[in-house]
Design a protein around this motif. Structure first.
Motif, PDB file in Angstrom:
ATOM      1  N   PRO A  18      73.253   3.030  94.838  1.00  0.00           N
ATOM      2  CA  PRO A  18      74.123   3.727  95.788  1.00  0.00           C
ATOM      3  C   PRO A  18      74.104   5.222  95.532  1.00  0.00           C
ATOM      4  CG  PRO A  18      75.204   1.766  94.961  1.00  0.00           C
ATOM      5  CD  PRO A  18      73.947   1.947  94.133  1.00  0.00           C
ATOM      6  N   GLY A  19      73.980   5.968  96.610  1.00  0.00           N
ATOM      7  CA  GLY A  19      73.923   7.411  96.508  1.00  0.00           C
ATOM      8  C   GLY A  19      73.390   8.001  97.788  1.00  0.00           C
ATOM      9  N   ALA A  20      73.175   9.305  97.763  1.00  0.00           N
ATOM     10  CA  ALA A  20      72.678  10.031  98.928  1.00  0.00           C
ATOM     11  C   ALA A  20      71.303  10.593  98.605  1.00  0.00           C
ATOM     12  CB  ALA A  20      73.651  11.143  99.310  1.00  0.00           C
ATOM     13  N   TYR A  21      70.412  10.531  99.593  1.00  0.00           N
ATOM     14  CA  TYR A  21      69.028  10.940  99.414  1.00  0.00           C
ATOM     15  C   TYR A  21      68.607  11.813 100.588  1.00  0.00           C
ATOM     16  CZ  TYR A  21      69.222   6.957  96.244  1.00  0.00           C
ATOM     17  OH  TYR A  21      69.583   6.079  95.241  1.00  0.00           O
ATOM     18  N   PHE A  22      67.961  12.928 100.286  1.00  0.00           N
ATOM     19  CA  PHE A  22      67.420  13.838 101.293  1.00  0.00           C
ATOM     20  C   PHE A  22      65.942  13.503 101.439  1.00  0.00           C
ATOM     21  CE2 PHE A  22      65.762  18.451 101.769  1.00  0.00           C
ATOM     22  CZ  PHE A  22      65.669  18.339 103.145  1.00  0.00           C
ATOM     23  N   ILE A  23      65.557  13.126 102.658  1.00  0.00           N
ATOM     24  CA  ILE A  23      64.198  12.661 102.951  1.00  0.00           C
ATOM     25  C   ILE A  23      63.502  13.640 103.887  1.00  0.00           C
ATOM     26  CG2 ILE A  23      62.851  10.789 103.994  1.00  0.00           C
ATOM     27  CD1 ILE A  23      64.503   9.981 101.443  1.00  0.00           C
ATOM     28  N   THR A  24      62.238  13.912 103.604  1.00  0.00           N
ATOM     29  CA  THR A  24      61.379  14.665 104.513  1.00  0.00           C
ATOM     30  C   THR A  24      60.094  13.880 104.701  1.00  0.00           C
ATOM     31  OG1 THR A  24      62.266  16.795 103.804  1.00  0.00           O
ATOM     32  CG2 THR A  24      60.136  16.823 104.921  1.00  0.00           C
ATOM     33  N   ALA A  25      59.778  13.554 105.944  1.00  0.00           N
ATOM     34  CA  ALA A  25      58.526  12.874 106.286  1.00  0.00           C
ATOM     35  C   ALA A  25      57.756  13.777 107.241  1.00  0.00           C
ATOM     36  CB  ALA A  25      58.813  11.524 106.938  1.00  0.00           C
ATOM     37  N   CYS A  26      56.468  13.961 106.958  1.00  0.00           N
ATOM     38  CA  CYS A  26      55.635  14.870 107.755  1.00  0.00           C
ATOM     39  C   CYS A  26      54.607  14.099 108.569  1.00  0.00           C
ATOM     40  CB  CYS A  26      54.888  15.839 106.841  1.00  0.00           C
ATOM     41  SG  CYS A  26      55.955  16.944 105.916  1.00  0.00           S
ATOM     42  N   TYR A  70      70.548  14.846 110.160  1.00  0.00           N
ATOM     43  CA  TYR A  70      69.117  14.612 110.314  1.00  0.00           C
ATOM     44  C   TYR A  70      68.617  15.540 111.404  1.00  0.00           C
ATOM     45  CZ  TYR A  70      70.070  11.919 114.537  1.00  0.00           C
ATOM     46  OH  TYR A  70      70.479  11.544 115.789  1.00  0.00           O
ATOM     47  N   CYS A  71      67.306  15.771 111.391  1.00  0.00           N
ATOM     48  CA  CYS A  71      66.711  16.644 112.394  1.00  0.00           C
ATOM     49  C   CYS A  71      65.241  16.280 112.569  1.00  0.00           C
ATOM     50  CB  CYS A  71      66.831  18.097 111.955  1.00  0.00           C
ATOM     51  SG  CYS A  71      66.155  19.258 113.154  1.00  0.00           S
ATOM     52  N   VAL A  72      64.857  16.017 113.804  1.00  0.00           N
ATOM     53  CA  VAL A  72      63.451  15.833 114.141  1.00  0.00           C
ATOM     54  C   VAL A  72      62.919  17.227 114.468  1.00  0.00           C
ATOM     55  CG1 VAL A  72      61.777  14.711 115.666  1.00  0.00           C
ATOM     56  CG2 VAL A  72      63.945  13.554 115.120  1.00  0.00           C
ATOM     57  N   MET A  73      61.884  17.629 113.756  1.00  0.00           N
ATOM     58  CA  MET A  73      61.237  18.919 113.973  1.00  0.00           C
ATOM     59  C   MET A  73      59.891  18.667 114.664  1.00  0.00           C
ATOM     60  SD  MET A  73      63.266  21.304 112.819  1.00  0.00           S
ATOM     61  CE  MET A  73      62.266  22.734 112.428  1.00  0.00           C
ATOM     62  N   PRO A  74      59.184  19.701 115.112  1.00  0.00           N
ATOM     63  CA  PRO A  74      57.918  19.462 115.819  1.00  0.00           C
ATOM     64  C   PRO A  74      56.911  18.617 115.038  1.00  0.00           C
ATOM     65  CG  PRO A  74      58.620  21.704 116.200  1.00  0.00           C
ATOM     66  CD  PRO A  74      59.556  21.127 115.161  1.00  0.00           C
ATOM     67  N   ASN A  75      56.866  18.782 113.708  1.00  0.00           N
ATOM     68  CA  ASN A  75      55.852  18.062 112.946  1.00  0.00           C
ATOM     69  C   ASN A  75      56.390  17.382 111.684  1.00  0.00           C
ATOM     70  OD1 ASN A  75      56.291  20.161 111.203  1.00  0.00           O
ATOM     71  ND2 ASN A  75      54.247  21.026 111.366  1.00  0.00           N
ATOM     72  N   THR A 125      56.957   2.913 109.881  1.00  0.00           N
ATOM     73  CA  THR A 125      56.146   1.873 110.521  1.00  0.00           C
ATOM     74  C   THR A 125      56.610   1.599 111.944  1.00  0.00           C
ATOM     75  OG1 THR A 125      55.632   0.836 108.403  1.00  0.00           O
ATOM     76  CG2 THR A 125      55.408  -0.553 110.376  1.00  0.00           C
ATOM     77  N   THR A 126      57.923   1.426 112.129  1.00  0.00           N
ATOM     78  CA  THR A 126      58.416   1.102 113.473  1.00  0.00           C
ATOM     79  C   THR A 126      58.257   2.284 114.418  1.00  0.00           C
ATOM     80  OG1 THR A 126      60.717   1.653 112.890  1.00  0.00           O
ATOM     81  CG2 THR A 126      60.044  -0.661 112.658  1.00  0.00           C
ATOM     82  N   SER A 127      58.498   3.501 113.937  1.00  0.00           N
ATOM     83  CA  SER A 127      58.324   4.663 114.818  1.00  0.00           C
ATOM     84  C   SER A 127      56.852   4.842 115.178  1.00  0.00           C
ATOM     85  CB  SER A 127      58.916   5.938 114.199  1.00  0.00           C
ATOM     86  OG  SER A 127      58.324   6.246 112.961  1.00  0.00           O
ATOM     87  N   SER A 128      55.949   4.639 114.229  1.00  0.00           N
ATOM     88  CA  SER A 128      54.509   4.742 114.520  1.00  0.00           C
ATOM     89  C   SER A 128      54.087   3.738 115.584  1.00  0.00           C
ATOM     90  CB  SER A 128      53.672   4.494 113.261  1.00  0.00           C
ATOM     91  OG  SER A 128      53.819   5.539 112.349  1.00  0.00           O
ATOM     92  N   TRP A 141      51.778   9.221 110.386  1.00  0.00           N
ATOM     93  CA  TRP A 141      52.597   9.958 109.434  1.00  0.00           C
ATOM     94  C   TRP A 141      51.718  10.316 108.244  1.00  0.00           C
ATOM     95  CZ3 TRP A 141      57.399  11.609 110.394  1.00  0.00           C
ATOM     96  CH2 TRP A 141      58.204  10.926 111.298  1.00  0.00           C
ATOM     97  N   GLN A 142      52.058  11.396 107.564  1.00  0.00           N
ATOM     98  CA  GLN A 142      51.439  11.720 106.280  1.00  0.00           C
ATOM     99  C   GLN A 142      51.793  10.592 105.313  1.00  0.00           C
ATOM    100  OE1 GLN A 142      51.946  15.826 104.773  1.00  0.00           O
ATOM    101  NE2 GLN A 142      53.069  14.871 103.090  1.00  0.00           N
ATOM    102  N   LYS A 143      50.907  10.282 104.388  1.00  0.00           N
ATOM    103  CA  LYS A 143      51.225   9.262 103.391  1.00  0.00           C
ATOM    104  C   LYS A 143      52.461   9.691 102.610  1.00  0.00           C
ATOM    105  CE  LYS A 143      46.539   7.693 102.581  1.00  0.00           C
ATOM    106  NZ  LYS A 143      46.315   6.394 102.975  1.00  0.00           N
ATOM    107  N   SER A 144      53.277   8.738 102.267  1.00  0.00           N
ATOM    108  CA  SER A 144      54.480   8.941 101.475  1.00  0.00           C
ATOM    109  C   SER A 144      55.485   9.852 102.180  1.00  0.00           C
ATOM    110  CB  SER A 144      54.135   9.465 100.077  1.00  0.00           C
ATOM    111  OG  SER A 144      55.207   9.240  99.202  1.00  0.00           O
ATOM    112  N   TYR A 145      56.355  10.470 101.443  1.00  0.00           N
ATOM    113  CA  TYR A 145      57.401  11.351 101.957  1.00  0.00           C
ATOM    114  C   TYR A 145      57.972  12.084 100.757  1.00  0.00           C
ATOM    115  CZ  TYR A 145      60.330   7.665 100.099  1.00  0.00           C
ATOM    116  OH  TYR A 145      60.901   6.762  99.247  1.00  0.00           O
ATOM    117  N   TYR A 146      58.790  13.077 101.010  1.00  0.00           N
ATOM    118  CA  TYR A 146      59.462  13.822  99.956  1.00  0.00           C
ATOM    119  C   TYR A 146      60.906  13.354  99.877  1.00  0.00           C
ATOM    120  CZ  TYR A 146      55.431  16.812 100.740  1.00  0.00           C
ATOM    121  OH  TYR A 146      54.160  17.276 100.902  1.00  0.00           O
ATOM    122  N   ASP A 147      61.442  13.305  98.667  1.00  0.00           N
ATOM    123  CA  ASP A 147      62.854  12.952  98.535  1.00  0.00           C
ATOM    124  C   ASP A 147      63.521  13.801  97.476  1.00  0.00           C
ATOM    125  OD1 ASP A 147      63.437  11.376  95.856  1.00  0.00           O
ATOM    126  OD2 ASP A 147      61.527  10.593  96.580  1.00  0.00           O
TER     127      ASP A 147
END
Length: 179
Positions: A18-26, A70-75, A125-128, A141-147
């Motif tokens: 349990p906790g909060a996580y900041f995710i960035t997927a490119c 959350y925010c969807v950016m151009p890329n 996966t579902t968005s792709s 998507w780029q492989k993996s993501y940043y957290d």
């Protein structure tokens, strides 16, 4: 020669905690696939709307999740995901808390809580798949993501502000692809 990938996750950390996580997927190649920014405001196209829809879908699927900014950016995509564990139904945030503390982890120990990598995998996966169905069958998507593991209210607030203001700073964004 195969290049060895640097591990992205914090070694030894249980990402179902349990906790909060900041995710960035490119987006692969940082291609602008989700819309454009006009006057500091993100204008989502059909694919950007799918990404937003699937982020919200994730939280509808699992009642122990809570979304932050959350925010969807151009890329790319930024979002805060919170794993909250109480009795499996209630979201154990105390009044005034931004992220969960002192949660009952019985569901976690029972293996019912999905980890951040599993959750982000489902989101990507579902968005792709839906973007492919919508006509962009080359999308990846780029492989993996940043957290970032958010450890206190001050960090939660600072990261929330960063996400909220991200479109206003697109011209200087580190994820912006400069052709």
């Amino acid at each position: 020669m195969i290049r060895e990938r640097k591990p992205m996750r914090l070694a030894g950390y249980d990402y179902a905690t349990p906790g909060a996580y900041f995710i960035t997927a490119c987006v692969h190649g940082r291609k602008n696939e989700f819309g454009i920014i006009e006057n500091g405001v993100m204008q989502l196209n059909e694919y950007g709307l799918i990404v937003e829809q699937q982020w919200k879908w994730l939280f509808d699927q699992y009642d122990y999740l809570k979304t932050g900014e959350y925010c969807v950016m151009p890329n790319h995509f930024h979002g805060i995901i919170q794993i909250t564990v109480g009795n499996g139904r209630d979201r154990s945030l105390r009044d005034g808390d931004r992220f969960p503390r002192d949660c009952d982890r019985s569901l976690h120990r029972g293996g019912k809580i999905k980890s951040i990598p599993e959750l982000i995998g489902a989101f990507k996966t579902t968005s792709s798949k839906l973007i492919h169905i919508a006509g962009n069958n080359k999308f990846k998507w780029q492989k993996s993501y940043y957290d970032v593991i958010i450890r206190d209210d001050e960090s939660f607030y600072r990261i929330s502000e960063y996400i909220r203001n991200n479109p206003k700073h697109w011209d200087n964004d580190a994820y912006r692809h400069h052709a």
